[in-house]
Design a protein around this motif. Structure first.
Motif, PDB file in Angstrom:
ATOM      1  N   VAL A  64       6.788 -29.259 -37.033  1.00 22.97           N
ATOM      2  CA  VAL A  64       6.062 -29.551 -37.940  1.00 22.97           C
ATOM      3  C   VAL A  64       4.617 -29.230 -37.399  1.00 22.97           C
ATOM      4  N   HIS A  65       3.978 -28.335 -38.013  1.00 23.97           N
ATOM      5  CA  HIS A  65       2.487 -28.247 -37.455  1.00 23.97           C
ATOM      6  C   HIS A  65       1.591 -29.076 -37.925  1.00 23.97           C
ATOM      7  N   VAL A  98       2.395 -36.874 -38.781  1.00 25.05           N
ATOM      8  CA  VAL A  98       3.842 -36.545 -39.296  1.00 25.05           C
ATOM      9  C   VAL A  98       4.540 -37.943 -39.295  1.00 25.05           C
ATOM     10  N   ARG A  99       4.420 -38.817 -38.332  1.00 22.23           N
ATOM     11  CA  ARG A  99       5.069 -40.018 -38.526  1.00 22.23           C
ATOM     12  C   ARG A  99       4.843 -40.959 -39.662  1.00 22.23           C
ATOM     13  N   LEU A 140      11.351 -37.905 -34.445  1.00 22.85           N
ATOM     14  CA  LEU A 140      10.237 -37.359 -34.073  1.00 22.85           C
ATOM     15  C   LEU A 140       9.971 -37.376 -32.812  1.00 22.85           C
ATOM     16  N   HIS A 141       9.353 -36.200 -32.254  1.00 22.15           N
ATOM     17  CA  HIS A 141       9.306 -35.779 -30.630  1.00 22.15           C
ATOM     18  C   HIS A 141       7.912 -35.338 -30.517  1.00 22.15           C
ATOM     19  N   PRO A 142       7.142 -35.486 -29.576  1.00 19.32           N
ATOM     20  CA  PRO A 142       5.788 -34.767 -29.305  1.00 19.32           C
ATOM     21  C   PRO A 142       6.197 -33.212 -29.135  1.00 19.32           C
ATOM     22  N   ILE A 152      10.226 -29.820 -43.351  1.00 22.84           N
ATOM     23  CA  ILE A 152       9.148 -29.556 -42.703  1.00 22.84           C
ATOM     24  C   ILE A 152       7.840 -28.887 -43.560  1.00 22.84           C
ATOM     25  N   ALA A 153       8.248 -28.330 -44.463  1.00 24.55           N
ATOM     26  CA  ALA A 153       7.128 -27.798 -45.518  1.00 24.55           C
ATOM     27  C   ALA A 153       6.447 -28.833 -46.315  1.00 24.55           C
ATOM     28  N   GLU A 154       7.147 -29.970 -46.568  1.00 24.17           N
ATOM     29  CA  GLU A 154       6.670 -31.086 -47.210  1.00 24.17           C
ATOM     30  C   GLU A 154       5.880 -31.793 -46.266  1.00 24.17           C
TER      31      GLU A 154
END
Length: 107
Positions: free
Chosen positions: A11-12, A18-19, A56-58, A102-104
């Motif tokens: 996820v850019h 994002v979290r 989620l991960h860095p 991911i887009a969302e």
């Protein structure tokens, strides 16, 4: 618990954003749900075989979203394969769903 599928994508956007987005409507942990905001994990499971887990991960480009599907059947762990038509096309559906998520999350 046996891992059946794992799909992942970047996820850019910054990890903390994002979290926030991922957990915005995650609710709370319950009898068939784990919501661990600190660890960055959301998991849901049924009464029979299914456990789906997002984590989620860095990542250098933002955040890595990993989705895993586990077979948690305590017995007859072969039956989910028959019930799901040998999982033919399942990975492709997971990958498509992950790209949409991911887009969302990037919006």
């Amino acid at each position: 618990m046996r891992l059946l599928f794992e799909v992942s994508g970047v996820v850019h956007a910054p990890l903390e954003i994002v979290r926030e987005r991922l957990f915005a409507d995650a609710g709370e942990s319950g009898s068939h749900r784990l919501v661990d905001r600190e660890a960055g994990v959301i998991a849901t499971w049924g009464d029979w075989w299914y456990r789906g887990e997002d984590s989620l991960h860095p990542h250098p480009e933002g955040a890595l979203l990993v989705h895993r599907v586990y077979n948690i059947a305590p017995q007859g762990n072969w039956a989910p394969y028959l019930a799901n038509k040998l999982f033919i096309g399942y990975r492709a559906r997971l990958e498509t769903a992950l790209r949409q998520r991911i887009a969302e999350l990037e919006r």
